[in-house]
Motif scaffolding. Structure first.
Motif, PDB file in Angstrom:
ATOM      1  N   LYS A 110      42.618  17.685  49.491  1.00 52.71           N
ATOM      2  CA  LYS A 110      41.423  18.533  49.417  1.00 52.71           C
ATOM      3  C   LYS A 110      40.455  17.954  48.400  1.00 52.71           C
ATOM      4  O   LYS A 110      40.847  17.554  47.308  1.00 52.71           O
ATOM      5  N   VAL A 111      39.198  17.883  48.794  1.00 54.20           N
ATOM      6  CA  VAL A 111      38.159  17.300  47.953  1.00 54.20           C
ATOM      7  C   VAL A 111      37.093  18.357  47.720  1.00 54.20           C
ATOM      8  O   VAL A 111      36.688  19.070  48.642  1.00 54.20           O
ATOM      9  N   MET A 112      36.642  18.480  46.473  1.00 60.43           N
ATOM     10  CA  MET A 112      35.562  19.398  46.138  1.00 60.43           C
ATOM     11  C   MET A 112      34.399  18.582  45.593  1.00 60.43           C
ATOM     12  O   MET A 112      34.573  17.770  44.680  1.00 60.43           O
ATOM     13  N   GLY A 113      33.224  18.753  46.170  1.00 62.76           N
ATOM     14  CA  GLY A 113      32.034  18.040  45.726  1.00 62.76           C
ATOM     15  C   GLY A 113      30.937  19.006  45.325  1.00 62.76           C
ATOM     16  O   GLY A 113      30.893  20.141  45.797  1.00 62.76           O
ATOM     17  N   VAL A 114      30.063  18.589  44.436  1.00 64.00           N
ATOM     18  CA  VAL A 114      28.935  19.393  43.963  1.00 64.00           C
ATOM     19  C   VAL A 114      27.658  18.701  44.415  1.00 64.00           C
ATOM     20  O   VAL A 114      27.469  17.513  44.151  1.00 64.00           O
TER      21      VAL A 114
ATOM     22  N   LYS B 263      32.036  20.596  56.232  1.00 62.05           N
ATOM     23  CA  LYS B 263      32.724  21.165  55.063  1.00 62.05           C
ATOM     24  C   LYS B 263      32.600  22.695  55.077  1.00 62.05           C
ATOM     25  O   LYS B 263      31.913  23.274  55.908  1.00 62.05           O
ATOM     26  N   THR B 264      33.260  23.311  54.112  1.00 60.46           N
ATOM     27  CA  THR B 264      33.140  24.765  53.901  1.00 60.46           C
ATOM     28  C   THR B 264      32.309  24.992  52.639  1.00 60.46           C
ATOM     29  O   THR B 264      32.817  24.940  51.520  1.00 60.46           O
ATOM     30  N   PRO B 265      31.012  25.215  52.804  1.00 55.26           N
ATOM     31  CA  PRO B 265      30.145  25.289  51.616  1.00 55.26           C
ATOM     32  C   PRO B 265      30.221  26.662  50.944  1.00 55.26           C
ATOM     33  O   PRO B 265      30.407  27.686  51.591  1.00 55.26           O
ATOM     34  N   ASN B 266      30.065  26.670  49.642  1.00 57.89           N
ATOM     35  CA  ASN B 266      29.892  27.876  48.835  1.00 57.89           C
ATOM     36  C   ASN B 266      28.629  27.671  48.002  1.00 57.89           C
ATOM     37  O   ASN B 266      28.516  26.685  47.273  1.00 57.89           O
TER      38      ASN B 266
END
Length: 781
Positions: free
Chosen positions: A8-12, A192-195
């Motif tokens: 799992k990767v989280m990007g800003v 992706k799944t954006p927040n």
């Protein structure tokens, strides 16, 4: 458990400038999801920025025309690009330019500029430098020179200088690069799944504790937060497929645990309905379960945690029992038998010790009981002797008190008898004295009465003698006057006959009589004409006449009154005739019945005292009631509270169909009661301004369950007159007059009947005061 290779990767990503796109995309996707899942949903409107994106990015958009202008042969400049935009985009509703007639005089728009109307506001673009900046011409040799550098960063930045990728195509423009980069960004975002995290600047000064309302309001409007909040409030905070929901929460219901064989949706319904959750907090879609409140999801997680603890405990107990039965059966049984034998011996020893202690305690208790009995017996006998001696002393004391009080009573009786004899003697002496005085006074009064009676008799006889003497004199004088008149008449007649006998025939007497009669009639009518009263209908004077013309004078007086009344009616206007008819009706209702009526006789009726019919909110209040739009009477009244009697201002209006009560500040409708529900208007006969509006009793209707209304206004006479006229226009039947005048009548409050009584206060009151006493209601005026 196999280790998963997926990561799992989280990007800003800072996407400043694309907030509207993601906000509108979120709103659109969420509302479309509700509709596709069959959830009842009211669509929330929002601005779709697609029309602006099409204007900029589509084939015939601004960027496409800019690329065409850059590659077009001939003379190309920024002005030719602006002319091309004006030619193709002037009809677009979000495009503005100086050449358009509507914005030719707009000082904020330059001739070298055009304007696009975006969601948050208008943006002006100056075309100077558009062509040069869009070409972005970088010679190939420069790119190749930078790529041949040994620096990896330069090679990455000038990738087009790679000889293997060399092409003879024209370099892409800045607009094309921008569109491609945005397209790649959208592909990456959709994968992706954006927040989203929205940041709002409180001010432009970059200082703390400084809140600029206009800047914050602009950012809220630009970010579309209002539409997001409306969707979030009306929508659901959590949604998930039935399979995942059932897999995670199936242990919360005994029907779905440990496994569910049927459809996943049916299993979720069975599981959710077994939980203490309000049905309004969730909804079932076609493929997903929707939960409205996050608190519901938190409760489900807490119930799952508690259930997992219970399941873990059950698994541990089952495993331990199985382990002990299978692997340690021999040791466990021997330990169990030894433990049971040891417990049996211990309980036996403990029981014997307890029995010995109880036997010893029983003996001690028996001895203690005997000692206690003997002690209480001695104490009781001692107390009995003391009480017996005290009783004897009390008896002796009573006998002594009786003898002493008897001696005192006899002594007091002798003193009272002596005082009574003295008082009796004094009374007898006073009676004899007052009797002698009364007889003496009676003799004197009888003597005075006889003297007054004798004087009255003497005066009566004297006045009678005088009256008879005067009457005889008057009769004699009357006879003499009559005789003289008759002799004079005969003499004048004889003389006239003697003089005119030769000139008149025998029939002259009747003619002379008729002539004299006509002369008298002429003189009477001339006097009436000269002394006629004014043409006012209320004038009561009339010329006087003799007894000969009294009957004719009365007839003429009646005819003249009828004539001037008719003349007055023809002379007045229809509006005045309406006023006089209302005044006549008020006189019939209240004249000589209510004291306050005399003060209102000379005051004209105005009807709408507060201008309610011209108020802009009146049409809103009477929407759906056509007859209520005509206001017959309206004024600000004092409504007396049914409970504490305090007065509050209210606007009372009488329309063509109902009685309406409004709030004087906001014009909110408090009550609307149709006129056919009205039963009576009750008044007192005194000089007050209180009116009781009584309606039919019906607890099932909200406008009738509170009962009658007690109001106070200086225009109660006009109010009763207007209501009576409206009832006649509506042809509403009523038993007799609807106006009731009495100082006591029944009244209804909240379904309870009271007897209302008007009472005049000892001091002057500005407003009426009410007091409740059980079933009585006293109104002080």
């Amino acid at each position: 458990v196999k280790e998963s290779t997926a990561k799992k990767v989280m990007g800003v990503l800072d996407i400043y400038g694309f907030e509207i796109f993601q906000a509108k995309m979120t709103l659109k996707l969420e509302q479309e999801e509700y509709i596709s899942e069959g959830i009842p949903w009211t669509s929330i409107d929002y601005f779709n920025n697609k029309i602006i994106c099409d204007l900029i990015e589509k084939n015939n958009g601004i960027l496409s025309m800019l690329d065409e202008e850059c590659i077009r042969p001939g003379k190309v400049s920024d002005k030719t690009f602006l002319e091309k935009l004006n030619t193709h985009c002037s009809s677009h509703p979000h495009y503005q330019s100086k050449v358009m007639k509507k914005f030719s005089r707009d000082p904020s728009l330059d001739r070298d500029s055009f304007r696009l109307v975006h969601y948050a506001g208008s943006v002006t673009y100056n075309v100077n430098g558009f062509i040069d900046k869009n070409n972005d011409n970088l010679h190939r040799n420069v790119s190749q020179a930078m790529y041949t550098s040994g620096n990896p960063l330069l090679q990455f930045l000038f990738i087009e200088g790679n000889p293997k990728l060399s092409t003879r195509k024209r370099p892409v423009t800045s607009g094309s690069q921008f569109k491609k980069s945005v397209a790649k960004l959208m592909v990456n975002l959709l994968a992706k799944t954006p927040n989203y995290i929205r940041c709002i600047k409180p001010n432009d000064k970059q200082i703390p504790e400084d809140y600029d309302v206009s800047i914050v309001r602009h950012q809220i409007q630009y970010l579309g937060l209002l539409e997001n909040v409306r969707v979030r409030r009306a929508g659901f905070a959590f949604r998930q497929t039935y399979a995942k929901i059932l897999y995670r929460y199936k242990m919360l219901s005994m029907a779905t645990w440990p496994r569910w064989e049927g459809d996943a949706k049916a299993g979720v319904q069975e599981m959710i309905e077994s939980l203490p959750i309000d049905p309004s907090k969730y909804a079932f879609g076609k493929t997903k379960l929707f939960i409205r409140n996050p608190r519901t999801l938190f409760n489900m997680e807490e119930w799952r945690r508690m259930r997992l603890d219970d399941l873990a405990t059950e698994i541990q107990a089952t495993f331990k029992g199985f382990y002990l039965r299978k692997w340690q059966r021999t040791n466990f049984l021997s330990l169990r038998f030894a433990t049971i034998a040891l417990q049996r011996f211990c309980r036996g020893w403990k029981a014997r010790v307890v029995v010995k202690a109880m036997l010893y305690e029983k003996k001690c208790t028996w001895a203690q009981g005997i000692i206690t009995k003997f002690f209480y017996g001695w104490k009781a006998r001692k107390l009995y002797r003391a009480l017996k001696y005290e009783k004897q002393c009390t008896i002796a004391q009573g006998v002594i008190r009786k003898y002493y009080f008897g001696w005192q009573a006899r002594k007091l009786a002798r003193a009272l008898r002596e005082e009574k004899r003295r008082l009796l003697a004094v009374g007898i002496i006073r009676k004899y004295f007052f009797g002698w005085q009364a007889r003496k006074l009676a003799r004197d009064l009888r003597e005075k009465k006889r003297r007054r009676l004798a004087a009255n008799v003497i005066r009566t006889y004297f006045f009678g003698w005088q009256a008879r003497k005067l009457a005889r004199a008057l009769r004699i004088e009357r006879k003499r006057n009559n005789a003289a008149t008759i002799i004079r008449a005969y003499f004048i007649g004889w003389k006239i006959r003697k003089i005119y006998r030769k000139k008149f025939p025998s029939i002259a007497a009747p003619k002379v009589y008729r002539f004299l009669r006509l002369a008298l009639n002429y003189r009477f009518l001339s006097t009436v004409i000269d002394e006629l009263p004014s043409e006012s209908p209320i004038e009561k004077s009339w010329p006087s006449c003799g007894p000969m013309f009294e009957e004719v004078s009365n007839q003429l007086k009646e005819m003249h009154h009828v004539w001037r009344c008719a003349r007055f009616r023809h002379r007045i206007s229809p509006s005045q005739r309406k006023i006089y008819s209302e005044k006549l009706l008020a006189s019939q209702l209240f004249n000589s019945k209510k004291e306050y009526y005399t003060k209102t006789v000379g005051v004209p009726f105005r009807g709408d005292y507060c201008g309610l019919g011209k108020h802009p909110l009146w049409k809103t209040v009477t929407k759906g009631y056509d007859k209520d739009k005509e206001v017959h009477w309206a004024d600000t009244v004092i409504k007396l509270h049914r409970g504490n009697g305090k007065g509050v201002p209210r606007i009372l209006a009488v329309t063509g169909a109902a009685v309406i009560i409004l709030d004087p500040k906001t014009l909110d409708l408090k009550y609307r009661i149709p006129l056919h529900e009205l039963t009576a208007l009750s008044f007192s006969p005194y000089n007050d301004t209180v009116c009781v509006i009584q309606f039919r009793v019906d607890k099932t209707l909200p406008h009738l369950k509170k009962g009658d209304f007690l109001i106070q206004t200086h225009h109660i006479i006009e109010l009763a007159t207007k209501i009576t006229l409206v009832l006649k226009e509506l042809s509403i039947p009523n038993d007799g007059s609807i106006v009731k005048i009495a100082n006591r009548f029944p009244i209804n409050f909240y379904g309870k009947s009271f007897n209302a009584t008007f009472i005049k206060a000892q001091q002057t009151l500005v407003d009426a005061v009410t007091k409740k006493k059980r079933s009585q209601l006293e109104i002080y005026i």
